[in-house]
Design a protein around this motif. Structure first.
Motif, mmCIF file in Angstrom:
data_model
loop_
_atom_site.group_PDB
_atom_site.id
_atom_site.type_symbol
_atom_site.label_atom_id
_atom_site.label_comp_id
_atom_site.label_asym_id
_atom_site.label_seq_id
_atom_site.Cartn_x
_atom_site.Cartn_y
_atom_site.Cartn_z
ATOM 1 N N GLU A 36 -3.899 24.757 -12.517
ATOM 2 C CA GLU A 36 -3.486 23.860 -11.446
ATOM 3 C C GLU A 36 -4.499 22.746 -11.306
ATOM 4 O OE1 GLU A 36 -2.511 25.681 -7.733
ATOM 5 O OE2 GLU A 36 -1.253 27.184 -8.718
ATOM 6 N N VAL A 37 -4.014 21.569 -10.928
ATOM 7 C CA VAL A 37 -4.865 20.391 -10.792
ATOM 8 C C VAL A 37 -5.093 20.142 -9.308
ATOM 9 C CG1 VAL A 37 -5.029 17.919 -11.286
ATOM 10 C CG2 VAL A 37 -3.837 19.412 -12.854
ATOM 11 N N ASN A 38 -6.368 19.968 -8.904
ATOM 12 C CA ASN A 38 -6.593 19.640 -7.500
ATOM 13 C C ASN A 38 -6.251 18.166 -7.257
ATOM 14 O OD1 ASN A 38 -8.811 18.091 -8.228
ATOM 15 N ND2 ASN A 38 -10.341 19.566 -7.503
ATOM 16 N N THR A 39 -6.119 17.795 -6.008
ATOM 17 C CA THR A 39 -5.614 16.467 -5.651
ATOM 18 C C THR A 39 -6.488 15.349 -6.204
ATOM 19 O OG1 THR A 39 -4.886 17.481 -3.603
ATOM 20 C CG2 THR A 39 -4.770 15.096 -3.703
ATOM 21 N N ARG A 40 -7.795 15.528 -6.119
ATOM 22 C CA ARG A 40 -8.715 14.479 -6.567
ATOM 23 C C ARG A 40 -8.569 14.211 -8.068
ATOM 24 N NH1 ARG A 40 -13.154 12.674 -3.883
ATOM 25 N NH2 ARG A 40 -14.692 11.587 -5.152
ATOM 26 N N ARG A 41 -8.543 15.286 -8.858
ATOM 27 C CA ARG A 41 -8.372 15.139 -10.308
ATOM 28 C C ARG A 41 -6.981 14.603 -10.627
ATOM 29 N NH1 ARG A 41 -9.717 15.112 -15.315
ATOM 30 N NH2 ARG A 41 -8.565 16.272 -16.880
ATOM 31 N N GLY A 42 -5.978 15.076 -9.914
ATOM 32 C CA GLY A 42 -4.615 14.592 -10.108
ATOM 33 C C GLY A 42 -4.514 13.103 -9.874
ATOM 34 N N ASN A 43 -5.163 12.619 -8.804
ATOM 35 C CA ASN A 43 -5.168 11.185 -8.515
ATOM 36 C C ASN A 43 -5.814 10.397 -9.634
ATOM 37 O OD1 ASN A 43 -3.854 11.310 -6.087
ATOM 38 N ND2 ASN A 43 -5.706 11.314 -4.851
ATOM 39 N N SER A 44 -6.956 10.894 -10.123
ATOM 40 C CA SER A 44 -7.648 10.133 -11.171
ATOM 41 C C SER A 44 -6.840 10.143 -12.467
ATOM 42 C CB SER A 44 -9.080 10.628 -11.382
ATOM 43 O OG SER A 44 -9.089 11.914 -11.910
ATOM 44 N N LEU A 45 -6.189 11.253 -12.776
ATOM 45 C CA LEU A 45 -5.323 11.296 -13.965
ATOM 46 C C LEU A 45 -4.170 10.305 -13.815
ATOM 47 C CD1 LEU A 45 -4.994 15.117 -14.758
ATOM 48 C CD2 LEU A 45 -5.945 13.376 -16.258
ATOM 49 N N ALA A 46 -3.535 10.304 -12.638
ATOM 50 C CA ALA A 46 -2.402 9.410 -12.383
ATOM 51 C C ALA A 46 -2.833 7.950 -12.532
ATOM 52 C CB ALA A 46 -1.838 9.650 -10.990
ATOM 53 N N MET A 47 -3.987 7.605 -11.951
ATOM 54 C CA MET A 47 -4.468 6.218 -12.027
ATOM 55 C C MET A 47 -4.780 5.812 -13.465
ATOM 56 S SD MET A 47 -6.697 5.608 -8.592
ATOM 57 C CE MET A 47 -7.461 7.166 -8.319
ATOM 58 N N ARG A 48 -5.405 6.730 -14.215
ATOM 59 C CA ARG A 48 -5.713 6.419 -15.618
ATOM 60 C C ARG A 48 -4.458 6.248 -16.452
ATOM 61 N NH1 ARG A 48 -9.433 10.908 -17.515
ATOM 62 N NH2 ARG A 48 -9.533 11.561 -15.371
ATOM 63 N N LEU A 80 0.830 -1.206 0.000
ATOM 64 C CA LEU A 80 0.000 0.000 0.000
ATOM 65 C C LEU A 80 0.867 1.259 0.000
ATOM 66 C CD1 LEU A 80 -2.988 0.730 0.032
ATOM 67 C CD2 LEU A 80 -2.861 0.874 2.512
ATOM 68 N N LYS A 81 1.984 1.224 0.731
ATOM 69 C CA LYS A 81 2.913 2.364 0.755
ATOM 70 C C LYS A 81 3.505 2.594 -0.632
ATOM 71 C CE LYS A 81 4.407 1.938 5.558
ATOM 72 N NZ LYS A 81 5.505 1.499 6.425
ATOM 73 N N VAL A 82 3.871 1.501 -1.303
ATOM 74 C CA VAL A 82 4.435 1.583 -2.657
ATOM 75 C C VAL A 82 3.397 2.189 -3.593
ATOM 76 C CG1 VAL A 82 5.374 0.251 -4.591
ATOM 77 C CG2 VAL A 82 5.936 -0.398 -2.252
ATOM 78 N N PHE A 83 2.149 1.713 -3.497
ATOM 79 C CA PHE A 83 1.058 2.200 -4.347
ATOM 80 C C PHE A 83 0.826 3.695 -4.128
ATOM 81 C CE2 PHE A 83 -3.552 3.090 -4.703
ATOM 82 C CZ PHE A 83 -3.699 2.907 -6.069
ATOM 83 N N ASN A 84 0.722 4.101 -2.858
ATOM 84 C CA ASN A 84 0.464 5.515 -2.553
ATOM 85 C C ASN A 84 1.592 6.412 -3.049
ATOM 86 O OD1 ASN A 84 -2.032 5.112 -1.348
ATOM 87 N ND2 ASN A 84 -1.144 4.770 0.665
ATOM 88 N N LYS A 85 2.829 5.980 -2.870
ATOM 89 C CA LYS A 85 3.982 6.771 -3.324
ATOM 90 C C LYS A 85 4.004 6.839 -4.853
ATOM 91 C CE LYS A 85 8.773 7.727 -2.287
ATOM 92 N NZ LYS A 85 8.890 8.690 -3.334
ATOM 93 N N ALA A 86 3.661 5.731 -5.515
ATOM 94 C CA ALA A 86 3.623 5.713 -6.985
ATOM 95 C C ALA A 86 2.592 6.717 -7.503
ATOM 96 C CB ALA A 86 3.302 4.314 -7.487
ATOM 97 N N ILE A 87 1.409 6.725 -6.891
ATOM 98 C CA ILE A 87 0.357 7.666 -7.304
ATOM 99 C C ILE A 87 0.818 9.101 -7.046
ATOM 100 C CG2 ILE A 87 -2.012 8.470 -6.851
ATOM 101 C CD1 ILE A 87 -1.994 5.884 -8.410
ATOM 102 N N ASP A 88 1.432 9.346 -5.882
ATOM 103 C CA ASP A 88 1.939 10.690 -5.570
ATOM 104 C C ASP A 88 2.980 11.143 -6.588
ATOM 105 O OD1 ASP A 88 0.342 11.035 -3.390
ATOM 106 O OD2 ASP A 88 1.875 10.514 -1.901
ATOM 107 N N ASN A 89 3.861 10.231 -6.989
ATOM 108 C CA ASN A 89 4.910 10.572 -7.948
ATOM 109 C C ASN A 89 4.349 10.901 -9.323
ATOM 110 O OD1 ASN A 89 6.839 10.206 -6.002
ATOM 111 N ND2 ASN A 89 7.528 8.224 -6.756
ATOM 112 N N VAL A 90 3.284 10.223 -9.719
ATOM 113 C CA VAL A 90 2.727 10.404 -11.073
ATOM 114 C C VAL A 90 1.748 11.578 -11.133
ATOM 115 C CG1 VAL A 90 1.374 9.291 -12.903
ATOM 116 C CG2 VAL A 90 3.048 7.981 -11.651
ATOM 117 N N ARG A 91 1.161 11.948 -9.993
ATOM 118 C CA ARG A 91 0.142 12.994 -9.968
ATOM 119 C C ARG A 91 0.677 14.319 -10.526
ATOM 120 N NH1 ARG A 91 -0.563 14.204 -4.624
ATOM 121 N NH2 ARG A 91 -1.726 12.301 -4.283
#
Length: 156
Positions: free
Chosen positions: A90-102, A59-70
């Motif tokens: 500027e991108v808010n956190t929620r949109r940034g997360n969804s962009l990173a995941m996609r 989970l730590k790896v996943f969260n850091k990966a998403i943070d790095n890509v956001r």
């Protein structure tokens, strides 16, 4: 109504890690409503991550990966007169997360030759280390936004 914003629905956290971000990623990965298959892919990728990294929790790896890509910035087209300008916003956190995941999902899907959980684990691991296609895509987006900084005054 035209200018009505959609209400933000909270989704239930996933059953294994009780993380809302993982639950959202399961939904992003899911195709044709097959949630159990998406869960299997993600949990399989997490097992691979656990073996490949020294981190105790995938989970730590996943969260850091998403943070790095956001991404911090993105471009939005805006018509002014007859011309269309790409305006950095500027991108808010929620949109940034969804962009990173996609981005992670799409780049993993486009790889050939391996099963999805292996491809996904590879992509997440690369993002965790700060390298790979998803990081390249984020940097490209930032570069484009930087190049179009002159049009920032046209933002709405």
């Amino acid at each position: 109504m035209r200018r009505h914003t959609a209400e933000i629905r909270e989704i239930a956290p996933d059953p294994k890690f009780s993380s809302p971000l993982v639950a959202r990623f399961i939904n992003v990965l899911m195709t044709k409503g097959k949630k159990t298959i998406a869960e299997g892919i993600i949990y399989g990728a997490f097992e691979i991550l656990k073996q490949k990294t020294s981190e105790d929790s995938p989970l730590k790896v996943f969260n850091k990966a998403i943070d790095n890509v956001r991404p911090k910035l993105e471009l939005k087209p805006r018509r002014v007169g007859g011309a269309t300008y790409q305006i950095p916003i500027e991108v808010n956190t929620r949109r940034g997360n969804s962009l990173a995941m996609r981005w992670i999902r799409d780049l993993a899907r486009n790889k050939k030759g391996k099963e999805m959980r292996v491809k996904l684990a590879d992509e997440l691991l690369a993002a965790y280390k700060g390298e790979g296609s998803a990081i390249k895509k984020r940097d490209e987006t930032h570069k484009m936004a930087e190049a179009n900084k002159a049009y920032a005054h046209l933002r709405w």
